[in-house]
Write an enzyme that holds these catalytic residues in place. Structure first.
Site, PDB file in Angstrom:
ATOM      1  N   ASP A   1      37.300  42.493  50.052  1.00 52.82           N
ATOM      2  CA  ASP A   1      36.398  43.634  50.183  1.00 52.82           C
ATOM      3  C   ASP A   1      35.459  43.879  49.008  1.00 52.82           C
ATOM      4  O   ASP A   1      34.234  43.842  49.138  1.00 52.82           O
ATOM      5  CB  ASP A   1      37.201  44.909  50.489  1.00 52.82           C
ATOM      6  CG  ASP A   1      38.415  45.078  49.582  1.00 52.82           C
ATOM      7  OD1 ASP A   1      38.653  44.240  48.702  1.00 52.82           O
ATOM      8  OD2 ASP A   1      39.143  46.078  49.769  1.00 52.82           O
TER       9      ASP A   1
ATOM     10  N   ARG B   1      41.576  50.686  37.931  1.00 52.92           N
ATOM     11  CA  ARG B   1      42.202  52.007  37.796  1.00 52.92           C
ATOM     12  C   ARG B   1      42.185  52.489  36.354  1.00 52.92           C
ATOM     13  O   ARG B   1      41.709  53.592  36.065  1.00 52.92           O
ATOM     14  CB  ARG B   1      43.637  51.967  38.330  1.00 52.92           C
ATOM     15  CG  ARG B   1      43.741  51.580  39.798  1.00 52.92           C
ATOM     16  CD  ARG B   1      45.154  51.701  40.328  1.00 52.92           C
ATOM     17  NE  ARG B   1      45.320  50.984  41.596  1.00 52.92           N
ATOM     18  CZ  ARG B   1      46.012  51.442  42.630  1.00 52.92           C
ATOM     19  NH1 ARG B   1      46.604  52.607  42.567  1.00 52.92           N
ATOM     20  NH2 ARG B   1      46.120  50.723  43.739  1.00 52.92           N
TER      21      ARG B   1
ATOM     22  N   GLU C   1      43.998  45.439  39.465  1.00 47.21           N
ATOM     23  CA  GLU C   1      44.353  46.855  39.581  1.00 47.21           C
ATOM     24  C   GLU C   1      44.243  47.584  38.243  1.00 47.21           C
ATOM     25  O   GLU C   1      43.803  48.731  38.186  1.00 47.21           O
ATOM     26  CB  GLU C   1      45.772  47.000  40.145  1.00 47.21           C
ATOM     27  CG  GLU C   1      45.973  46.441  41.542  1.00 47.21           C
ATOM     28  CD  GLU C   1      45.280  47.269  42.623  1.00 47.21           C
ATOM     29  OE1 GLU C   1      44.645  48.292  42.302  1.00 47.21           O
ATOM     30  OE2 GLU C   1      45.378  46.882  43.800  1.00 47.21           O
TER      31      GLU C   1
ATOM     32  N   GLU D   1      38.441  54.849  52.090  1.00 50.39           N
ATOM     33  CA  GLU D   1      37.222  54.110  52.446  1.00 50.39           C
ATOM     34  C   GLU D   1      36.383  54.779  53.526  1.00 50.39           C
ATOM     35  O   GLU D   1      35.146  54.699  53.505  1.00 50.39           O
ATOM     36  CB  GLU D   1      37.585  52.683  52.868  1.00 50.39           C
ATOM     37  CG  GLU D   1      38.133  51.807  51.758  1.00 50.39           C
ATOM     38  CD  GLU D   1      39.603  52.049  51.466  1.00 50.39           C
ATOM     39  OE1 GLU D   1      40.088  51.593  50.420  1.00 50.39           O
ATOM     40  OE2 GLU D   1      40.278  52.695  52.318  1.00 50.39           O
TER      41      GLU D   1
END
Length: 588
Positions: free
Chosen positions: A325, A194, A190, A493
Site C-alpha cells: 500500500d 510510528r 513500523e 484508511e
C-alpha cells in the site's frame, strides 16, 4: 545508481547540526509549524521558551557506530528553488474557516471525548508500554516496548489542544532509551512510521528542539539498517547484526516495507541538513525507478520483492492493499514534500505510470443495488499474473486499500490529472458505502464483491448472478459475496480518504458520511475502558471484542475524524504532508 557528489555546503551544515545535538550549541532550526501557514511578525519574534529537556538516554551511540559498507559519496537532498505547486484544498473562504457551526463543533468534541477516554485508560493501565488492551485493561508490547501509543499520539494531543498532556508525553518520549528493547531487534517500517514519524511531526507542530534531537537519535539507529552490501535494508533491524556488519536485505519482503521510509528520512534530512538520511532512501527510489517496467505487471511492483538481488520477478501478486500500500501512497507525497524541486521528478513519473496500471488493472466497479442519483463507487482488487492466462483480477476489497482514494485525489490536484479526481472520489465513496452496508456500521478487513464488466457504466443489479456466484448469505449485505476477514481493527484508511475528499471538494455532505462512520465505530467497538478491534462486522447486536487497540487508533483514526470536523485551516493539506501514520510534516 549514478554516484552524486554532495555540495560543499552540506558537510558544514551537517557538522553544525552534530555540534548542536551533542553540545547544545546555538543552531537555527526551522520555524515551529502552526495550524496555518500565516504567522505574524510578532509571533516569529517571540518564540516560546523550550519546555522539554533533552539528555541523551540512549545506551548506545548509533551515530558513531562503524559502517561496514560505507557510502563514498552521498546523494544530496534537493535544495533548489521550490516549485509553486497547485492548491490542494478547496477554497473554503475566511468565513468558513472560522465558523465551524454548532453541529460540526459538537461532533468534533465527541471525537475528542473518544480520544481522551482512550488516552486516559492508556495512561492508567499501559503508560510507557506500546498498547492498551481495552477489554482487560492491561498492556502489551508488539513494537519494541517504546511506548508506541504515546509517541504515535503526540501530534493528536497537540491538535486537540491537550497541551499539558502533550508536554508530559513528549518529555517521556524524549527520555526513551531506544537502545533497549524486549526483542533482539525491531520492525524497521513500523518504527519509522510510528516513532520517527511521531517525533518529527510533534517537532514540526511544537517547535520543541528536544523532539528533533530525539528524532536524530532514533534516525541514526534506523539509518544503520541500510548498512548492508547493497545498501538495501532488511525487514528487521537486529542490533547485534548491525553492530557486527552481518545485515542483509530480504529476499521476499513486503514491497511497502523499505520503500515507505522516504517521507520520514527526507523530513529528517530537511530539518538537520544531513544528506545521509536522504541518500539512504534515494537509493531505494533509484531501485524502484529502474525496476518499474521489469515486473510481471509492468508499471507496478509486486507485493513482495527480493531486495537482496534487487529483483521484482519473484512474485506474481499485485495490489495496493496489504504488503504494498504505502509504496504507492508515498510517490505523490514525496513530490509534494520536496516541493517539486529538481530531483523530485522521478516520483511524479513513477506515480503517473503506476496509477495508469492501477486504473486499468486494479480498480473495478462493483455490481450493487443503487439509485440513478447515487454517486459512483469504486474498489481496488488484487491481480495475479499467470504465465499463459496473463493478468487476472480478483474483486477482493481491503480496508487497507481505502487509502487510495486520498492518493488519487492528492495526485490529481498536484499533477493536474482530472480523471484522478473522479477515481479518487469513487474509491473514497466506495469505502464509505461499505461502512454503511453492514449492520455494525463498519466495513470488514477483507471482502469479495462481484465486479462489473469493463466500461459497463450501467451495471444493473442481477440478483440471480449474485446468488449464483456465492452471495445470498442472510448476514451479508446485497453485493457482497463474502466477508473473508470480517474483523474491524480500528483502521483509519476509509475516513482518511473521506477527509481528503472533503478538503479537496468542500462538499459538506461528506461530514455527514463521516459522522455516520464514527457512530458505527463507537457503537461497535466501545468497551468499559476504551475501544477495541472487533471479530465480526456482520453481526446484529453486541460484537465480540478482540482486546486490541493499536496505536493508529489515536494517531490516525480519531485524528482524521477530528480533522474533518475542524476548520479547514487546521493542518491544511497545502501546508503539510501526512505520512502513512497520519503524522503531518511541514511543507517547505
Amino acid at each position: 545508481m549514478a554516484v552524486i557528489r554532495r555540495s560543499r555546503a552540506a558537510p558544514l551544515l551537517a557538522l553544525a547540526v552534530t555540534l548542536f545535538l551533542l553540545f547544545g550549541l546555538e543552531y537555527s532550526v526551522p520555524e515551529p509549524a502552526s495550524s496555518s501557514s500565516h504567522q505574524t511578525a510578532t509571533q516569529k519574534q517571540h518564540k516560546p521558551k523550550p519546555r522539554l529537556h533533552f539528555t541523551s538516554s540512549s545506551g548506545f551511540n548509533w551515530s558513531a557506530a562503524e559502517q561496514w559498507y560505507p557510502v563514498e559519496s552521498l546523494a544530496p537532498l534537493p535544495r533548489g528553488r521550490p516549485v509553486q505547486l497547485p492548491r490542494v484544498q478547496h477554497n473554503f473562504g475566511t468565513h468558513h474557516a472560522r465558523n465551524n457551526g454548532a453541529v460540526t463543533e459538537a461532533r468534533r468534541l465527541a471525537v475528542k471525548d473518544a480520544f481522551v477516554r482512550s488516552w486516559e485508560s492508556y495512561k492508567r493501565f499501559a503508560w510507557l508500554e506500546d498498547e492498551l488492551t481495552p477489554v482487560t485493561a492491561a498492556a502489551k508490547n508488539p513494537f519494541g516496548g517504546w511506548a508506541a501509543t504515546m509517541v504515535d499520539a503526540l501530534d493528536t494531543l497537540w491538535m486537540m489542544g491537550l497541551k499539558d498532556e502533550f508536554y508530559a508525553a513528549a518529555q517521556a518520549a524524549v527520555d526513551i532509551d531506544f537502545s533497549k528493547t524486549e526483542e533482539s531487534g525491531v520492525n524497521l517500517f513500523e518504527t519509522t512510521i510510528r516513532h520517527l514519524g511521531g517525533l518529527l511531526s510533534a517537532y514540526d507542530l511544537s517547535g520543541e528542539p528536544a523532539l528533533l534531537r530525539k528524532a536524530v537519535e532514533l534516525g541514526d539507529m534506523l539509518h544503520m539498517a541500510f548498512d548492508t552490501p547493497n545498501r538495501m535494508p532488511g525487514f528487521w533491524l537486529t542490533f547485534e547484526n548491525a553492530k557486527n556488519g552481518i545485515q542483509k536485505a530480504g529476499t521476499h519482503d513486503p514491497s511497502a516495507a523499505p520503500t515507505s521510509m522516504s517521507l520520514e528520512f527526507t523530513r529528517l534530512a530537511q530539518l538537520t541538513g544531513d544528506d545521509k538520511y536522504y541518500d539512504a532512501i534515494d537509493r531505494i527510489r533509484a531501485f524502484l525507478e529502474s525496476t518499474q517496467e521489469e515486473s510481471l505487471l509492468p508499471g507496478m511492483w509486486p507485493s513482495q520483492i527480493n531486495f537482496a538481488s534487487q529483483s521484482v520477478l519473484n512474485d506474481n501478486t499485485f495490489t495496493i492493499g496489504a504488503l504494498a500500500d504505502s509504496l504507492y501512497e508515498y510517490l505523490p507525497k514525496m513530490f509534494v514534500l520536496l516541493s517539486g524541486r529538481e530531483g523530485s521528478e522521478s516520483y511524479e513519473k513513477m506515480y503517473r505510470r503506476s496509477t495508469e496500471i492501477i486504473s486499468d488493472r486494479i480498480i473495478f466497479s462493483p455490481m450493487i443495488k443503487r439509485q440513478p442519483t447515487d454517486p459512483s463507487i469504486l474498489f481496488a482488487g488484487t491481480v495475479y499474473v499467470h504465465d499463459e492466462a496473463g493478468p487476472h483480477l480478483i474483486a477482493e476489497g481491503q480496508h487497507l486499500s481505502c487509502f487510495a482514494g486520498g492518493m488519487f485525489l492528492l495526485g490529481g490536484k498536484i499533477f493536474g490529472i482530472k480523471e484522478h479526481l473522479k477515481i479518487g472520489e469513487g474509491l473514497a465513496r466506495g469505502c464509505g458505502w461499505a461502512y454503511a452496508a453492514f449492520p455494525t456500521g463498519v466495513m470488514p478487513e477483507i471482502f469479495n464483491l462481484i465486479k462489473c464488466a469493463p466500461n459497463d457504466e450501467e451495471c444493473e443489479w442481477d440478483e440471480a448472478r449474485w446468488k449464483n456466484e456465492g452471495g445470498g448469505n442472510a448476514r451479508l449485505p446485497s453485493g457482497f459475496i463474502n466477508a473473508r476477514d470480517p474483523r474491524y481493527i480500528l483502521r483509519p484508511e476509509a475516513i482518511e480518504s473521506i477527509f481528503i475528499l472533503y478538503r479537496v471538494t468542500g462538499n459538506e455532505e461528506l461530514r455527514d458520511v463521516a459522522w455516520d462512520m464514527f457512530e458505527g465505530i463507537m457503537k461497535s467497538t466501545r468497551t468499559e475502558y476504551a475501544y477495541s478491534a472487533i471479530a465480526d462486522v456482520t453481526v446484529e447486536g453486541e460484537t465480540r471484542k478482540d482486546d486490541s487497540m493499536e496505536s493508529f487508533w489515536l494517531a490516525e483514526t480519531l485524528k482524521y475524524f477530528y480533522l474533518i470536523f475542524s476548520p479547514p485551516d487546521v493542518i491544511s493539506l497545502d501546508d503539510y504532508v501526512l505520512n502513512t501514520e497520519a503524522h503531518p510534516f511541514k511543507r517547505t
